[in-house]
Design an enzyme around this catalytic site. Structure first.
Site, PDB file in Angstrom:
ATOM      1  N   LYS A 171      -8.674  -1.162   0.804  1.00 40.23           N
ATOM      2  CA  LYS A 171      -9.738  -1.689   1.652  1.00 40.23           C
ATOM      3  C   LYS A 171     -10.465  -2.725   0.831  1.00 40.23           C
ATOM      4  O   LYS A 171     -11.053  -2.409  -0.199  1.00 40.23           O
ATOM      5  CB  LYS A 171     -10.721  -0.594   2.122  1.00 40.23           C
ATOM      6  CG  LYS A 171     -10.313   0.047   3.420  1.00 40.23           C
ATOM      7  CD  LYS A 171     -10.490  -0.904   4.583  1.00 40.23           C
ATOM      8  CE  LYS A 171      -9.682  -0.478   5.791  1.00 40.23           C
ATOM      9  NZ  LYS A 171      -8.293  -0.924   5.777  1.00 40.23           N
ATOM     10  N   GLU A 212       0.816  -1.230   0.000  1.00 39.80           N
ATOM     11  CA  GLU A 212       0.000   0.000   0.000  1.00 39.80           C
ATOM     12  C   GLU A 212       0.841   1.267   0.000  1.00 39.80           C
ATOM     13  O   GLU A 212       1.796   1.411   0.767  1.00 39.80           O
ATOM     14  CB  GLU A 212      -0.931   0.002   1.222  1.00 39.80           C
ATOM     15  CG  GLU A 212      -1.872   1.193   1.258  1.00 39.80           C
ATOM     16  CD  GLU A 212      -2.974   1.084   2.301  1.00 39.80           C
ATOM     17  OE1 GLU A 212      -3.802   2.008   2.378  1.00 39.80           O
ATOM     18  OE2 GLU A 212      -3.011   0.072   3.035  1.00 39.80           O
TER      19      GLU A 212
END
Length: 406
Positions: free
Chosen positions: A223, A207
């Site tokens: 997410k 990420e």
């Protein structure tokens, strides 16, 4: 990396050949210290701004999650056995970057490349068996998730990132070799190795927190998670299911809205936009749902203030952000420290790229404490048992590297 590890401080950032529109290099490695900034508490972002402006050189470093206490009226009282600084940045004596098959010395003499080529790498050492403990049992984890869901029902929050710690005491590992194995088992686009004296970050994070290219800021929150399958047809079906999963989309869009709000604080008015919503990206252990949000940086706002305005990242907090962080402190058992913080680099022009410290082994060689945390987004629709299984899935690469699963 072995060459860089001979110094007290070094940082290695590796894209693992993932194609990314914003990465400047395939990998970059900084070693030894010309100047450094270490903050334990208080005015860390302002100190970093002064440090950068005084030097205007390449700087590498990290932000601890607990810098939230500087930006908001919050505190961190949970136990911490790793003892990383809240913020640490250094200007390297040596800097080598690699792009499209070509190495370039950005700081130091070109003779460094010969020195690196001639450097003798030690033999692999047999890892000592580790006893991994969990701060929460499965039952305790499920009870806490159900309690957090009650906060959602009451309207206190609508999403919170809840994490648990796995740890080993009296742990003895070879940090470089352990990272090499982790990077082999789980290659990711924002992987990295950071040594600061007795402290190590061994990261296989997929990420990006925040990146600046020219006047553009880019954030790419994750997410939404699904397992991989060795069966190609089943794996493709899992990917499609993740793409169309209403619960995962709900988790993702809540954080997209939060990131949009955070970027608005630093943006030219009207420039915040979602460039990609619900993109599905595949990594060795998991498929992930990733969205991309960007804006034009307001020229009146210093880029370090833009980092501060977005920190900590929404994907690791929840929404509303401040209440979620209060509940994180209340229900988690460990201080997060560098976990769910960020590390990366800033160049002399003020462009930067910082990751999110997840899927990472944290290690203190002084007290031989090893730790990694995993978590996920808790929403009204969350199934506590499934959330626990997702934590184990996210931990699987690290457990494999530490020789605890096969």
């Amino acid at each position: 990396m072995h060459w860089a590890n001979q110094f007290n401080v070094c940082c290695f950032l590796d894209s693992n050949q993932y194609k990314d529109a914003y990465s400047a290099y395939d990998f970059i490695i900084a070693a030894d210290v010309e100047a450094e900034l270490k903050c334990l508490s208080g005015m860390a972002f302002n100190q970093l701004k002064t440090f950068y402006e005084n030097h205007r050189k390449w700087v590498f470093g990290f932000f601890s999650y607990d810098l939230k206490n500087e930006t908001e009226d919050l505190h961190s009282d949970n136990p911490d056995y790793l003892n990383f600084p809240d913020l640490y940045f250094f200007i390297p004596r040596y800097l080598v970057a690699y792009k499209d098959g070509k190495a370039e010395v950005l700081i130091g003499n070109d003779s460094i490349l010969d020195e690196i080529n001639d450097f003798k790498v030690g033999e692999n050492t047999t890892p000592v068996s580790l006893k991994i403990n969990q701060k929460l049992s499965k039952t305790q984890y499920i009870e806490k998730v159900e309690t957090l869901k009650n906060h959602i029902i009451r309207g206190d929050i609508y999403e919170v990132n809840f994490c648990q710690e796995f740890f080993a005491e009296n742990a003895s590992i070879n940090p470089v070799q352990t990272f090499e194995l982790l990077n082999e088992v789980s290659p990711t686009p924002f992987a990295g190795y950071f040594k600061i004296y007795d402290h190590y970050i061994l990261s296989a994070t997929p990420e990006r927190f925040l990146c600046k290219r020219g006047s553009k800021l880019i954030s790419q929150p994750i997410k939404g998670t699904a397992r991989r399958s060795l069966d190609l047809a089943e794996d493709e079906q899992i990917k499609i299911q993740l793409k169309n999963d209403i619960k995962e989309q709900a988790e993702n869009v809540m954080i997209v809205d939060l990131v949009r709000h955070d970027l608005t604080k630093s943006a030219v008015k009207g420039s915040v936009k979602v460039e990609e919503l619900f993109g599905i990206y595949s990594f060795p252990q998991v498929h992930q749902m990733i969205s991309t949000i960007s804006c034009d940086l307001n020229p009146d706002i210093h880029f370090i203030d833009a980092i501060k305005n977005a920190f900590p990242m929404g994907s690791m907090t929840g929404a509303p952000k401040i209440k979620a962080m209060k509940l994180i402190e209340q229900y988690e058992e460990s201080k997060r420290g560098i976990y769910s913080g960020s590390f990366g680099c800033i160049n002399p022009d003020g462009d930067f790229d910082f990751n999110v410290v997840i899927r990472s082994i944290l290690y203190n060689t002084d007290n031989k404490y090893l730790s990694f945390q995993v978590g996920g987004a808790i929403t009204y629709q969350s199934d506590a048992g499934k959330e626990y299984e997702e934590c184990l899935l996210k931990a699987s690469a690290i457990l494999k590297v530490l020789g605890l699963v096969h």
